[in-house]
Design a protein around this motif. Sequence first.
Motif, mmCIF file in Angstrom:
data_model
loop_
_atom_site.group_PDB
_atom_site.id
_atom_site.type_symbol
_atom_site.label_atom_id
_atom_site.label_comp_id
_atom_site.label_asym_id
_atom_site.label_seq_id
_atom_site.Cartn_x
_atom_site.Cartn_y
_atom_site.Cartn_z
ATOM 1 N N SER A 32 0.864 -1.337 0.180
ATOM 2 C CA SER A 32 -0.290 -0.030 0.032
ATOM 3 C C SER A 32 1.120 1.597 0.475
ATOM 4 O O SER A 32 0.700 2.335 0.033
ATOM 5 C CB SER A 32 -0.984 0.057 1.337
ATOM 6 O OG SER A 32 0.087 0.544 2.635
ATOM 7 N N ILE A 33 1.737 1.686 0.059
ATOM 8 C CA ILE A 33 2.863 2.592 -0.265
ATOM 9 C C ILE A 33 4.048 2.435 -0.931
ATOM 10 O O ILE A 33 3.783 0.845 -1.640
ATOM 11 C CB ILE A 33 3.812 2.819 0.802
ATOM 12 C CG1 ILE A 33 4.361 2.101 1.752
ATOM 13 C CG2 ILE A 33 2.685 3.406 1.909
ATOM 14 C CD1 ILE A 33 5.447 2.369 2.782
ATOM 15 N N PRO A 34 4.365 3.539 -1.795
ATOM 16 C CA PRO A 34 5.367 2.844 -2.840
ATOM 17 C C PRO A 34 6.660 2.059 -2.560
ATOM 18 O O PRO A 34 7.477 1.613 -0.958
ATOM 19 C CB PRO A 34 6.267 4.554 -3.366
ATOM 20 C CG PRO A 34 5.006 5.360 -2.889
ATOM 21 C CD PRO A 34 4.536 4.345 -1.574
ATOM 22 N N LEU A 35 6.839 0.993 -3.218
ATOM 23 C CA LEU A 35 7.026 -0.377 -3.089
ATOM 24 C C LEU A 35 8.990 -0.123 -3.013
ATOM 25 O O LEU A 35 9.579 -0.626 -1.651
ATOM 26 C CB LEU A 35 7.417 -1.790 -3.949
ATOM 27 C CG LEU A 35 7.409 -3.033 -4.075
ATOM 28 C CD1 LEU A 35 6.898 -3.847 -2.740
ATOM 29 C CD2 LEU A 35 7.296 -3.609 -5.397
ATOM 30 N N ASN A 39 1.891 1.182 -6.917
ATOM 31 C CA ASN A 39 2.555 1.477 -5.573
ATOM 32 C C ASN A 39 4.286 0.823 -6.342
ATOM 33 O O ASN A 39 5.742 1.328 -5.583
ATOM 34 C CB ASN A 39 2.600 0.791 -4.899
ATOM 35 C CG ASN A 39 1.362 1.230 -3.683
ATOM 36 O OD1 ASN A 39 2.195 2.581 -3.414
ATOM 37 N ND2 ASN A 39 0.681 1.385 -3.736
ATOM 38 N N ALA A 40 4.726 -0.199 -7.455
ATOM 39 C CA ALA A 40 5.930 -0.397 -8.025
ATOM 40 C C ALA A 40 6.023 0.781 -8.644
ATOM 41 O O ALA A 40 7.393 0.491 -8.520
ATOM 42 C CB ALA A 40 5.441 -1.562 -8.562
ATOM 43 N N ILE A 48 5.506 3.502 -8.358
ATOM 44 C CA ILE A 48 5.902 4.699 -8.124
ATOM 45 C C ILE A 48 6.499 4.680 -7.701
ATOM 46 O O ILE A 48 7.369 4.606 -7.237
ATOM 47 C CB ILE A 48 4.418 5.549 -6.852
ATOM 48 C CG1 ILE A 48 3.344 5.815 -7.714
ATOM 49 C CG2 ILE A 48 4.888 5.229 -5.767
ATOM 50 C CD1 ILE A 48 1.956 5.961 -6.461
ATOM 51 N N GLU A 49 6.718 6.730 -7.891
ATOM 52 C CA GLU A 49 8.641 6.899 -6.680
ATOM 53 C C GLU A 49 7.930 7.031 -5.221
ATOM 54 O O GLU A 49 6.742 6.631 -4.918
ATOM 55 C CB GLU A 49 8.823 9.060 -7.629
ATOM 56 C CG GLU A 49 9.445 8.432 -9.090
ATOM 57 C CD GLU A 49 10.730 8.315 -9.120
ATOM 58 O OE1 GLU A 49 11.238 7.857 -7.707
ATOM 59 O OE2 GLU A 49 10.795 6.999 -9.869
ATOM 60 N N PRO A 79 2.806 10.335 -1.252
ATOM 61 C CA PRO A 79 3.298 9.656 -2.653
ATOM 62 C C PRO A 79 2.909 9.868 -3.983
ATOM 63 O O PRO A 79 1.002 10.836 -3.864
ATOM 64 C CB PRO A 79 3.179 8.416 -2.642
ATOM 65 C CG PRO A 79 3.224 7.765 -1.363
ATOM 66 C CD PRO A 79 2.179 8.457 -0.323
ATOM 67 N N TYR A 91 -0.190 9.201 -5.948
ATOM 68 C CA TYR A 91 -0.873 8.301 -6.487
ATOM 69 C C TYR A 91 -2.367 9.166 -7.795
ATOM 70 O O TYR A 91 -2.492 7.748 -8.344
ATOM 71 C CB TYR A 91 -2.015 8.163 -5.944
ATOM 72 C CG TYR A 91 -1.661 6.977 -4.133
ATOM 73 C CD1 TYR A 91 -0.474 5.643 -4.838
ATOM 74 C CD2 TYR A 91 -1.077 7.668 -3.294
ATOM 75 C CE1 TYR A 91 0.034 5.182 -3.711
ATOM 76 C CE2 TYR A 91 -0.282 6.565 -2.501
ATOM 77 C CZ TYR A 91 0.535 5.556 -2.676
ATOM 78 O OH TYR A 91 0.552 4.509 -1.334
#
Lengths: 424, 149, 138
Positions: free
Chosen positions: A346-349, C93-94, C96-97, C105, C107
């Motif tokens: 749920s947050i940037p990997l 989420n992979a 995304i920065e 972030p 989104y």
Amino acid sequence: MDANNVARVTCPACACLCRDVDLEFDDRGDIVHTYNACRKGAAFFMGSYRENRALPKIEGKPVSIDDAVKSTVEILSNAKNPVIFGLDTSSLETQVLGVGLARKLNAAIDDTSSLCQGLVLERIIPGSMKTCTLDDVRDYSDVMVYWGSDPANSHPRHMSKFSYFPRGKKRQKGWETDRMPICIDVRKSNTAGVCKKFYKIEPKGDEGLINDLLLSLDGKIGGKEIGGKGIDGKEFAKLTNILKKAEHCTIFSGLGLVYSLKNSIKLFDALIEKLNEYAPTHVIPMVGHYNMRGMTQTLYDASGYINKVRFSDGEVDHGSQYSITSTLQGKEADAALIIGADPVSSIPLKTSISLAGIPTITIDAHETPTTMISRVVIPAAITGIEAGGEALRMDGVKHELSAPRENKEVLSDAELLKRILEGV
Amino acid sequence: MEIYQLLPKTNCKECGESTCMAFAVKIISREHGIKECTPLMEDSKYAAEKNKLLEMLKPMEDAGETGLIIHDDKCFGCGNCVVACPVNVANDPEGAAIGDGPSNDKVILKVVDGVVVAQNVGECRRFGKNRILCNACIDPCPSGAIEFV
Amino acid sequence: MVSKFMIEPEYDVTVVTVRDIFQSMYAGDKFGADYQNHSAVIIFDESDMRKMSMADGGRVKVKSSGCEVVLTARKSEDAHPGIAFMPNSIYANALIEGADDTGIPEYKQIGVTVSRTTNELTGVRQLVELQKNVELHV
Ligand code: SF4
Ligand code: SF4
Ligand code: SF4
Ligand code: SF4
């Protein structure tokens, strides 16, 4: 349905916390039918307790719960900069224990709200932004604005139970004449499809729209001058008018709105203030996890801040440097306790994966991408099915959760936190 | 028309109609069921047509007398239709009308296992002598799961 | 002859994350096929799909500055050229920065390039393993 095998429960599959859900059990006590719950709630009750349950593990190897708890106590006691994250899907009682643990450990504590509705909640909870309850909405709201939110997908019964279709005290005539639902979004969502008005804006167009609204409310612009790309001048004038003339207006702020205002939330403050000069206008954040409202309230009561808090020897520090993303990006944390959350999903990997580089303990009912990279995994009961407690609905109203299928094989997250608190 | 094309087109009158065309029209208006065409059902030389027709008309059969079809694979179980249906409101003022799950069995629409199911369809305003073109369950549906055929 | 190493053209689109009730139904088992199939999805504008000669249900490689995933392409019922939607999940989420100093972030505006592919869908487990190895061996 056979009345002997039916129980009325509260659904914790989203922050609407519907209290009219009936479950039907078979002779073994399995939940075989749900009544009144939406698709999401039905899947939660019939599926979630059966599948993919977490098992106690240390470094991927099966251990006893006692050993997992012991190892947790050791890791947390030795850490200098521990962080606690999650608790949005725990009961209020568990949240109090979690905050107490953070205080005792001198830990940073944060929850998913720092990545989403926190900006609005930090106005609603201290009372600086006007809000109301969903029951007020049902009884009084004639104008409801789904702004960057799509309840049809995220909170499926929101419109039928509270915000659009039901009859209420002052809304007796029915949805066709009594209510004016408006959707503002970047796409024609399922919610937009059933609203009487839909304003499609560009991604990040919220700021421009608010600026235009501020001017047009005061009659400074009108007609064709309206910016808000894609919105026709006449339609925009209608929107201004509807908002101005509302008897009781509620804005349901969604992630679409919050994300695009992350650096300019003051503009939203100004809009709500301005709208209130004309019509009583309220904001209810479309909180996702069923008890995120509870977690932010609990932390606020304990520290004066709703999220992103660091305790040190009784003192409280607060700031974006304590958000989960900042702590992990800065690699300052030297241990992490994750409770009922799945930050790896749920947050940037790229940020969350640094949990793999530090001793991470995850308490969860299910195997998740986060348990996959955790040094210690402790299984917990599913709150709302196997363990009870209380929670705050998205509007802050407290509801009792149900435990229709108590499971003696797993401890509740409250019991687990108590044991950890005793140890550290 | 498609229905007519698939019928035996012999005008044998076994169904009680004077022509296959008349029979086809009354299939659409639900005054006849396809199984009343005995030659089609019994004569093996119409087997292909029979299967096609049965498949084509299945939604109508499922829909029963009012023509109400619920695509439960699409349904969100949101209950918008449950709360918006005027019959539900009239028959359950303390439950469906105020947004709660139905409190009695007199409603038409309710949500079971996360999707909507219909019962008492005879009460639907689209049915009976004083029928009207009610859309109160279709317009509020976010998923397009309700259809009348 | 068409070489199998033929380079597929790449296109830039902006991804916006959204919620999907069918995906959230399966969130109890994030390694299950249902969850993956409803999460590893990118929804394109129809005219964009034509331009990229992509088929509804076909597979696409979606690449951002640090990550690459293979998703199923779906056709949108709405028009939104240049913008694509993805349900919020580990896949989004992979791509995304990290977050800026607000801690939030980006989104609602993820810049990616997309191209057709015949590769398999990226699995949730595979995605985590790959990143974890990177993390543990830096
Ligand atoms: S709307 Fe939310 S709380 Fe209500 S039944 Fe659906 S998932 Fe459960
Ligand atoms: S029974 Fe069949 S074949 Fe005979 S008239 Fe009726 S429709 Fe035509
Ligand atoms: S058509 Fe009207 S009366 Fe019939 S089920 Fe739908 S809403 Fe109810
Ligand atoms: S309104 Fe549509 S999606 Fe909602 S319960 Fe009724 S049929 Fe299902």
